[in-house]
Design an enzyme around this catalytic site. Structure first.
Site, short mmCIF file in Angstrom:
data_model
loop_
_atom_site.label_atom_id
_atom_site.label_comp_id
_atom_site.label_asym_id
_atom_site.label_seq_id
_atom_site.Cartn_x
_atom_site.Cartn_y
_atom_site.Cartn_z
N HIS A 122 47.57 29.65 43.44
CA HIS A 122 47.04 29.52 42.08
C HIS A 122 47.85 30.48 41.19
CE1 HIS A 122 44.06 30.17 38.83
NE2 HIS A 122 43.48 29.05 39.22
N ASP A 199 43.70 35.75 48.61
CA ASP A 199 42.95 35.18 47.49
C ASP A 199 41.85 34.31 48.09
OD1 ASP A 199 41.95 33.68 45.44
OD2 ASP A 199 43.87 32.90 44.75
N GLN A 202 38.66 30.19 46.58
CA GLN A 202 38.19 28.87 47.01
C GLN A 202 37.54 28.89 48.39
OE1 GLN A 202 37.93 26.01 45.46
NE2 GLN A 202 38.83 26.79 43.58
N LYS A 225 32.37 31.00 41.74
CA LYS A 225 32.74 29.94 42.69
C LYS A 225 31.77 29.91 43.87
CE LYS A 225 37.23 29.45 41.12
NZ LYS A 225 37.80 28.30 40.48
N CYS A 363 46.17 24.83 37.70
CA CYS A 363 46.79 26.16 37.72
C CYS A 363 47.68 26.36 38.96
CB CYS A 363 45.76 27.28 37.64
SG CYS A 363 44.74 27.21 36.19
#
Ligand code: PMP
Length: 405
Positions: A122, A199, A202, A225, A363
């Site tokens: 991302h 990261d 998600q 999220k 993104c």
């Protein structure tokens, strides 16, 4: 009926009619809906418990500080960190990654050091590293993907070297749904002496996180999220590393002593939390994490996997649909285009049918480049979706194709 069907009632957004019809919300990868316990917690704080944290000398201030720190402990347990001091509250995954790139990166990166990223990142895990690369003279390297959207291990082996100072990668691609083997990637990075940054934006809504078992140095995610509020995110960092890092922003709460001649800084995590934080969001993150615990990962994954497989199978039957990413073992999302039709047009027809999806580059423009498209349609599933949602989605896609071909 799966036991998860009951989850729907926890999300007030889904109880309303939009244009006289039920909402088919398939955009949880952009933001998850909020369940009642989270909404109520925010409202309770704002209605009856308002106070600033870490500074007051009165009842409500003490109480707010206690709730704030209880939330930190809940995040510590959620990611399985060793200590609460390893949990920094930020405004989101984006801020967590910027904090890291600036605080750790500016001190530890030098000319010709290498920052290793992956093709599926991302922008939030690309741009902050580019900025610090420009400031320090470090270089960005990129691990490419296999045709089915997995990390290319041979390319990884080629690009990881003693020059690699940091390997920053996503645990889960927001565009392809690919789940990366975090522990394996961390140990490959460690073998060349690089620090690892994961990261988790998600990943956190459907998977257990274990920063200790993985051996990861830093882990970032956003509250919204994972059924939580906006404006709160987390940076987990290994204590030894956090202790050695300079502050990211200056201001109140992050100091030990200030004179005009010099300032000494507070301990981590407070050193990285300058100014008044988003207190209600931090406090309401705890019921969001508890909400996940109410169902458990196994039930969540089973439910979402059933939906995503049904969606994928249905899309394969529509001629001209091109699916991206691995066909199994992914996050609960499908990313696709219909040949010859612009993704935005598909999104518009779906919206007319009350099917909410995301369209565009998500993104991840460097990923779009290798996929050879300018954008995709992405439908993402969560605990509150059901098979009827998938059927309505497939019907809407078929309609879009018919109308636009
Ligand atoms: N990384 C990934 C993989 C994401 O999907 C997102 C959100 N789309 C982010 C980082 C950034 O999260 P936020 O905008 O909440 O800071």
């Amino acid at each position: 009926m799966s036991s998860m069907e009951k989850a729907r009632a926890d999300f007030p957004v889904l109880t309303q009619k939009i244009r006289g019809k039920n909402l088919v919300y398939l955009d949880s990868a952009a933001t998850a809906l909020k369940p009642w316990p989270v909404i109520e917690r925010i409202s309770l704080f704002n209605s009856y418990e308002t106070a600033n944290v870490h500074r007051g000398a009165h009842y409500l201030a003490d109480q707010a500080t206690r709730y704030f720190e209880e939330s930190r402990a809940a995040v510590r347990d959620f990611v399985h960190a060793r200590a609460s001091e390893e949990i920094i509250f930020t405004k989101g995954a984006t801020e967590s990654l910027n904090l890291l790139a600036q605080s750790w990166g500016r001190v530890n990166l030098h000319a010709n050091d290498e920052i290793l990223l992956t093709r599926m990142e991302h922008h939030a895990n690309i741009v902050p590293w580019q900025m610090v690369a420009q400031q320090t003279g470090a270089k960005i390297k990129v691990v490419e993907l296999t045709p089915d959207g997995q990390l290319d291990r041979q390319d990884l082996a080629r690009k990881l070297s003693p020059l690699t100072k940091v390997f920053a990668f996503t645990a889960c691609s927001n565009t392809l749904g690919t789940i990366n083997p975090v522990a394996e990637l961390v140990s490959a990075a460690k073998a060349v002496g690089a620090i690892t940054v994961v990261d988790g934006a998600q990943f956190v809504a459907n998977h257990a996180v274990d920063v200790q078992a993985w051996g990861v140095d830093f882990f970032a995610f956003s509250g919204h999220k994972v059924f939580g509020p906006y404006g709160v995110g987390v940076l987990y960092g290994r204590q030894e590393l956090l202790r050695s890092m300079p502050p990211y922003q200056g201001g109140g709460s992050m100091i030990a002593k200030v004179t005009f001649a010099e300032t000494t800084y507070n301990e981590s995590p407070f050193r990285f939390e300058a100014g008044t934080p988003n207190i209600e969001a931090v406090i309401a993150l705890k019921p969001a994490l508890e909400y996940v615990g109410k169902w458990g990962w196994a039930a969540i994954q089973e439910h979402e996997n059933e939906l995503v497989q049904k969606a994928r199978a249905g899309l394969r039957e529509i001629a001209g649909v091109r699916l991206f990413g691995p066909s199994q073992g992914t996050a609960p999302l499908v990313s696709f285009v219909i040949e010859g039709i612009h993704h935005s047009d598909v999104g518009q027809i779906l919206d007319q049918e009350n099917v909410a999806v995301r369209v565009g580059h998500h993104c991840t423009q460097p990923l779009m480049e290798v996929l050879g498209v300018t954008g995709t349609v992405r439908a993402s599933f969560s605990v509150y979706n059901n098979t009827q949602d998938v059927e309505l989605f497939l019907k809407a896609v078929a309609k879009a194709k018919e109308m636009l071909s």
